[in-house]
Write an enzyme that holds these catalytic residues in place. Structure first.
Site, PDB file in Angstrom:
ATOM      1  N   LYS A 149       9.415 -26.686 -26.024  1.00 28.66           N
ATOM      2  CA  LYS A 149      10.433 -25.593 -25.570  1.00 28.66           C
ATOM      3  C   LYS A 149      11.292 -26.716 -25.109  1.00 28.66           C
ATOM      4  O   LYS A 149      12.334 -25.763 -25.256  1.00 28.66           O
ATOM      5  CB  LYS A 149       9.411 -26.282 -23.963  1.00 28.66           C
ATOM      6  CG  LYS A 149       7.934 -24.714 -24.243  1.00 28.66           C
ATOM      7  CD  LYS A 149       7.618 -24.546 -22.825  1.00 28.66           C
ATOM      8  CE  LYS A 149       6.852 -23.280 -22.819  1.00 28.66           C
ATOM      9  NZ  LYS A 149       6.435 -23.115 -21.128  1.00 28.66           N
ATOM     10  N   ARG A 199      11.212 -39.058 -16.008  1.00 31.59           N
ATOM     11  CA  ARG A 199      11.182 -37.305 -16.646  1.00 31.59           C
ATOM     12  C   ARG A 199      11.184 -36.530 -15.132  1.00 31.59           C
ATOM     13  O   ARG A 199      12.246 -35.805 -15.220  1.00 31.59           O
ATOM     14  CB  ARG A 199       9.747 -37.009 -17.187  1.00 31.59           C
ATOM     15  CG  ARG A 199       9.963 -37.050 -18.683  1.00 31.59           C
ATOM     16  CD  ARG A 199       8.535 -36.756 -19.713  1.00 31.59           C
ATOM     17  NE  ARG A 199       8.729 -34.936 -19.776  1.00 31.59           N
ATOM     18  CZ  ARG A 199       9.593 -34.005 -20.502  1.00 31.59           C
ATOM     19  NH1 ARG A 199       9.864 -34.600 -21.072  1.00 31.59           N
ATOM     20  NH2 ARG A 199       8.663 -33.050 -20.046  1.00 31.59           N
ATOM     21  N   THR A 259       5.229 -38.989 -14.978  1.00 26.88           N
ATOM     22  CA  THR A 259       6.138 -39.661 -15.964  1.00 26.88           C
ATOM     23  C   THR A 259       7.131 -39.536 -15.491  1.00 26.88           C
ATOM     24  O   THR A 259       8.170 -39.072 -14.426  1.00 26.88           O
ATOM     25  CB  THR A 259       6.028 -38.967 -17.771  1.00 26.88           C
ATOM     26  OG1 THR A 259       5.259 -39.093 -17.879  1.00 26.88           O
ATOM     27  CG2 THR A 259       7.502 -40.221 -17.806  1.00 26.88           C
ATOM     28  N   THR A 304       4.928 -23.215 -27.047  1.00 31.37           N
ATOM     29  CA  THR A 304       5.575 -24.268 -26.192  1.00 31.37           C
ATOM     30  C   THR A 304       4.750 -25.834 -26.428  1.00 31.37           C
ATOM     31  O   THR A 304       5.522 -25.870 -26.879  1.00 31.37           O
ATOM     32  CB  THR A 304       3.135 -23.723 -25.739  1.00 31.37           C
ATOM     33  OG1 THR A 304       3.623 -24.135 -24.527  1.00 31.37           O
ATOM     34  CG2 THR A 304       2.887 -23.317 -26.196  1.00 31.37           C
ATOM     35  N   SER A 319      -4.307 -21.861 -28.028  1.00 30.04           N
ATOM     36  CA  SER A 319      -3.552 -21.415 -27.318  1.00 30.04           C
ATOM     37  C   SER A 319      -4.498 -19.589 -27.374  1.00 30.04           C
ATOM     38  O   SER A 319      -5.118 -18.487 -27.828  1.00 30.04           O
ATOM     39  CB  SER A 319      -2.454 -20.411 -28.414  1.00 30.04           C
ATOM     40  OG  SER A 319      -1.596 -19.625 -28.065  1.00 30.04           O
ATOM     41  N   ASP A 359       9.296 -18.078 -19.322  1.00 32.34           N
ATOM     42  CA  ASP A 359       8.150 -18.529 -18.081  1.00 32.34           C
ATOM     43  C   ASP A 359       9.217 -18.105 -16.536  1.00 32.34           C
ATOM     44  O   ASP A 359       8.630 -17.510 -16.133  1.00 32.34           O
ATOM     45  CB  ASP A 359       8.746 -19.785 -18.606  1.00 32.34           C
ATOM     46  CG  ASP A 359       7.867 -20.164 -19.535  1.00 32.34           C
ATOM     47  OD1 ASP A 359       6.151 -18.731 -19.518  1.00 32.34           O
ATOM     48  OD2 ASP A 359       7.342 -21.054 -20.306  1.00 32.34           O
ATOM     49  N   GLN A 382     -10.946 -23.056 -40.262  1.00 28.35           N
ATOM     50  CA  GLN A 382     -11.840 -21.730 -41.447  1.00 28.35           C
ATOM     51  C   GLN A 382     -11.952 -21.146 -40.009  1.00 28.35           C
ATOM     52  O   GLN A 382     -12.512 -21.231 -38.349  1.00 28.35           O
ATOM     53  CB  GLN A 382     -12.815 -22.121 -41.794  1.00 28.35           C
ATOM     54  CG  GLN A 382     -13.855 -20.979 -42.273  1.00 28.35           C
ATOM     55  CD  GLN A 382     -14.160 -21.454 -43.446  1.00 28.35           C
ATOM     56  OE1 GLN A 382     -15.201 -21.743 -43.245  1.00 28.35           O
ATOM     57  NE2 GLN A 382     -14.934 -20.685 -44.752  1.00 28.35           N
ATOM     58  N   GLN A 442       7.684 -11.295 -23.752  1.00 26.99           N
ATOM     59  CA  GLN A 442       8.372 -11.339 -25.164  1.00 26.99           C
ATOM     60  C   GLN A 442       8.070 -10.464 -25.480  1.00 26.99           C
ATOM     61  O   GLN A 442       9.168 -10.197 -26.969  1.00 26.99           O
ATOM     62  CB  GLN A 442       7.403 -12.898 -25.282  1.00 26.99           C
ATOM     63  CG  GLN A 442       7.770 -14.071 -24.489  1.00 26.99           C
ATOM     64  CD  GLN A 442       6.738 -14.975 -25.467  1.00 26.99           C
ATOM     65  OE1 GLN A 442       5.578 -15.056 -25.678  1.00 26.99           O
ATOM     66  NE2 GLN A 442       6.929 -16.504 -24.966  1.00 26.99           N
ATOM     67  N   TYR A 490      -4.023 -20.742 -16.862  1.00 25.41           N
ATOM     68  CA  TYR A 490      -4.418 -19.824 -17.092  1.00 25.41           C
ATOM     69  C   TYR A 490      -5.759 -19.978 -17.439  1.00 25.41           C
ATOM     70  O   TYR A 490      -6.717 -18.925 -17.995  1.00 25.41           O
ATOM     71  CB  TYR A 490      -4.192 -18.703 -17.449  1.00 25.41           C
ATOM     72  CG  TYR A 490      -3.512 -19.328 -19.589  1.00 25.41           C
ATOM     73  CD1 TYR A 490      -4.679 -18.230 -20.233  1.00 25.41           C
ATOM     74  CD2 TYR A 490      -2.199 -19.429 -19.663  1.00 25.41           C
ATOM     75  CE1 TYR A 490      -4.640 -18.929 -21.610  1.00 25.41           C
ATOM     76  CE2 TYR A 490      -2.452 -19.920 -21.213  1.00 25.41           C
ATOM     77  CZ  TYR A 490      -3.105 -20.020 -22.074  1.00 25.41           C
ATOM     78  OH  TYR A 490      -3.048 -19.486 -23.963  1.00 25.41           O
TER      79      TYR A 490
END
Length: 516
Positions: free
Chosen positions: A282, A377, A374, A278, A231, A318, A199, A468, A436
Site C-alpha cells: 500500500k 513505525r 514495531t 493490499t 484474499s 480504505d 492449481q 473500488q 474480516y
C-alpha cells in the site's frame, strides 16, 4: 475448456470421480495413472469412460508418483494410445520413442518445479519438434518476470500451447490460458487435492472466474498482494461483475515487494485496467503513481490503482470506508452530526490500513494515539498525522472513546489471539475491527461481552470494495450481494469439527491424500 486432473490411489475411486465430473459437465479429465498404487488396468479405466481423457503417467523427477520401471510406464502410455484415448501426455525426452498411432493427440510436455528457465523459446521449439499436437510447459514462477515471459511465449506460439507458471505467482497464467491461445487449462477436483502448486479447483475456475467465457476483449482487474491466496476480493468482485453481466474478471496477483514496479509497469500490456492493493504494497505503490488523490497523498498509502492510458491513478478507499463506518456508529451513539470531533482514539497497528484510519480520524477532529509492535513505525505514523505514539506494552492504559484494530492479530487461522485484553475493554468504547476473516474475531467477541458497540471488518471491507468497483467499472455496485458473498466465503462448511473447503462429491470417493 477446463481439464480436471484426477489422481486417486485406487481404480474404483478414479472411475467414480471421473463419472461424477462428467455428470457435472466437465468435458475433459486428466487421468493420473502414476497415482494408482497397484498394477494399472487400462481397460477398467478407459473402456466406458464417460468423457474424453488425457492419459498421464508422471515420473518422480517430473513431479509425479510413478515408482515402477520406466519400461512398464512406457508400455502403459503405448497401451492407452492403442485404446484410442483422446490425448496422451509424453515428456519431451521420451516422446520420440512412442510413435504416433490412430487419432490420439500428443501433448509433449516439460515440467520444472524449481524455476522458469531462460530459454523458453528454445525449449518450446524442441518440444514442438517431437510430433507434438500440443506443447505443454509448466514451470515454477519465482518472479513476476517469469510470468510475463511465459505469457509472451503463449501469445506468440504458432502451435497450440499450454504455458503455465506454477505456484501462487503463476496463477494468472492458469486463468488466462484460453485467452492466450491454449486449447485447455488444468484444474483440480478440489482444493484439498491439488496435483501441482498453484492449481485451482474446477468449480472456482468455472464459477468464480467463468474461465470458458474469457476472451481477448474481457477487461481485467485484480488484487496485488504477497501473499494473495487468502484474499476474498476475487470472490466478491467477480460475483458483482457476473451479477451485472459485465465482461470483466478480477484476478489474484501475488507480487513480491521487489517485483512491484515491474508488475505495475506491465499491467497495461497484460490488459489490466485496475488493481486493489493490499499488504505489503500500500505504501510503496503510492510512489509508482503518476497522480494520486489528495487523501492518498496525505495518508501516504493507496489501496486502489486505475490505469487510464499512460496515467496510473492512485486512490485510498480504505479511508472512505472506515470513515463511513465510524461516523455512522458514533453518530448513532452520540446523536451528533460531528461525532468524532474531540473524541480520543487508539489505533493498533501502523501499516497501510492503520494509516488510512488514523489520518481520517485526525481529519474528523479526533485525538489519535498510535501503537504498534514495531515502535519506529508507530512513531512515524503518529508524526505524519500529528498524533501521539505510545509503546505497545502500554496500550491498555489510556481510556479512549474508540479502539481500532488495524493489525492482523486474530485473523484466520489465528482465531484464538487478540491484540487487546478483553477484561480491560471500556464498555463505553466503540471497538472497530478491520479484520474480516473471521467476522467475529476474538476481539469482537470480547468487546460484545464487555458491552461495547462494535464495527466488524466485513463492513469496512465491503464498503472499500464497493468504492473500488465504482472506480473500476463506473457502475453502482450491488453492495448487498457483495456483503452476502463475503459472509458466505468466510464461513466455510464445518465437517466433524474441522473446517473444510472441499468440493462435495460421492461418498464412495474416499480420501487418498493425493498431492503432487
Amino acid at each position: 475448456m477446463i481439464c480436471v486432473s484426477v489422481g486417486r490411489t485406487r481404480h474404483k475411486y478414479t472411475i467414480a470421480e471421473h463419472r461424477y465430473l462428467a455428470e457435472q459437465g466437465v468435458q475433459l479429465v486428466e487421468l493420473r495413472l502414476d497415482f494408482i498404487g497397484r498394477s494399472v488396468n487400462l481397460s477398467r479405466l478407459l473402456d466406458e469412460r464417460p468423457c474424453p481423457v488425457v492419459v498421464t503417467c508422471r515420473r518422480r523427477e517430473d513431479g509425479g508418483r510413478w515408482q515402477r520401471s520406466e519400461e512398464e510406464r512406457l508400455m502403459l502410455l503405448r497401451g492407452a494410445i492403442a485404446m484410442g484415448v483422446e490425448y496422451v501426455d509424453l515428456e519431451g525426452d521420451i516422446a520420440a520413442s512412442i510413435p504416433r498411432y490412430g487419432q490420439t493427440k500428443r501433448i509433449v510436455s516439460h515440467h520444472d518445479f524449481v524455476q522458469t528457465p531462460d530459454n523458453l523459446e528454445e525449449l518450446h521449439q524442441h518440444l514442438a519438434a517431437q510430433e507434438a499436437d500440443i506443447v505443454k510447459i509448466a514451470t515454477m514462477a519465482n518472479t513476476v518476470d517469469d510470468v510475463l515471459r511465459m505469457m509472451e511465449l503463449a501469445r506468440n506460439a504458432k502451435l497450440p500451447t499450454i504455458a503455465i507458471c506454477m505456484g501462487d505467482i503463476g496463477t494468472p497464467t492458469r486463468i488466462l490460458a484460453g485467452r492466450l491461445g491454449a486449447p485447455f487449462t488444468y484444474a483440480t477436483y478440489s482444493a484439498d487435492r491439488r496435483l501441482a502448486p498453484g492449481q485451482l479447483n474446477w468449480r472456482e475456475m468455472k464459477e468464480t472466474y467463468r474461465y470458458d467465457s474469457i476472451t481477448p476483449e474481457t477487461q481485467l482487474f485484480g488484487v496485488v498482494a504477497d501473499p494473495v491466496a487468502h484474499s476474498h476480493s476475487p470472490v466478491i468482485h467477480n460475483a458483482a461483475l457476473a451479477h451485472q453481466e459485465i465482461d470483466a474478471r478480477y484476478l489474484p496477483f501475488r507480487v513480491p515487494a521487489e517485483d512491484l514496479e515491474t508488475f505495475i509497469e506491465a499491467c497495461p500490456q497484460l490488459g489490466v485496467r485496475g488493481l486493489s492493493v493490499t499488504i505489503p504494497h500500500k505504501e510503496a505503490a503510492l510512489d509508482l503513481m503518476t497522480r494520486a488523490e489528495a487523501a492518498a497523498t496525505g495518508i501516504g498509502a493507496i489501496n486502489t490503482i486505475v490505469f487510464d492510458g499512460e496515467e496510473r491513478l492512485g486512490y485510498n478507499t480504505d479511508y472512505r470506508a472506515a470513515m463511513e463506518c465510524l461516523l455512522e456508529a458514533m453518530r448513532a451513539a452520540e446523536g451528533d452530526e460531528q461525532p468524532l470531533t474531540g473524541k480520543s482514539a487508539l489505533v493498533l497497528g501502523a501499516g497501510g490500513a492503520a494509516r488510512a484510519v488514523a489520518w481520517g480520524l485526525r481529519q474528523k477532529g479526533a485525538k489519535v494515539l498510535v501503537t504498534s509492535r514495531t515502535a519506529e513505525r508507530a512513531r512515524q505514523l503518529a508524526s505524519d498525522i500529528d498524533g501521539t505514539a505510545i509503546p505497545w506494552e502500554d496500550r491498555h492504559g489510556p481510556r479512549v472513546d474508540l479502539l481500532v484494530n488495524a493489525t492482523p492479530v486474530g485473523m484466520h487461522p489465528d482465531l484464538d489471539s487478540t491484540p487487546f485484553r478483553g477484561d480491560l475493554l471500556n464498555p463505553d468504547c466503540v471497538v472497530f475491527e478491520t479484520i474480516y476473516n473471521p467476522e467475529r474475531t476474538l476481539l469482537i467477541k470480547d468487546a460484545r461481552a464487555a458491552g461495547c458497540q462494535t464495527i466488524t471488518g466485513v463492513e469496512m471491507f465491503v464498503r472499500q470494495a464497493a468504492y473500488q468497483y465504482r472506480l473500476f467499472t463506473d457502475r453502482q455496485p450491488p453492495i448487498e450481494l457483495m456483503r452476502e458473498v463475503l459472509k458466505t466465503a468466510t464461513n466455510p462448511v464445518r465437517l466433524g469439527g474441522q473446517i473444510s473447503h472441499a468440493e462435495p462429491g460421492p461418498a464412495e470417493f474416499g480420501h487418498s491424500g493425493a498431492s503432487e
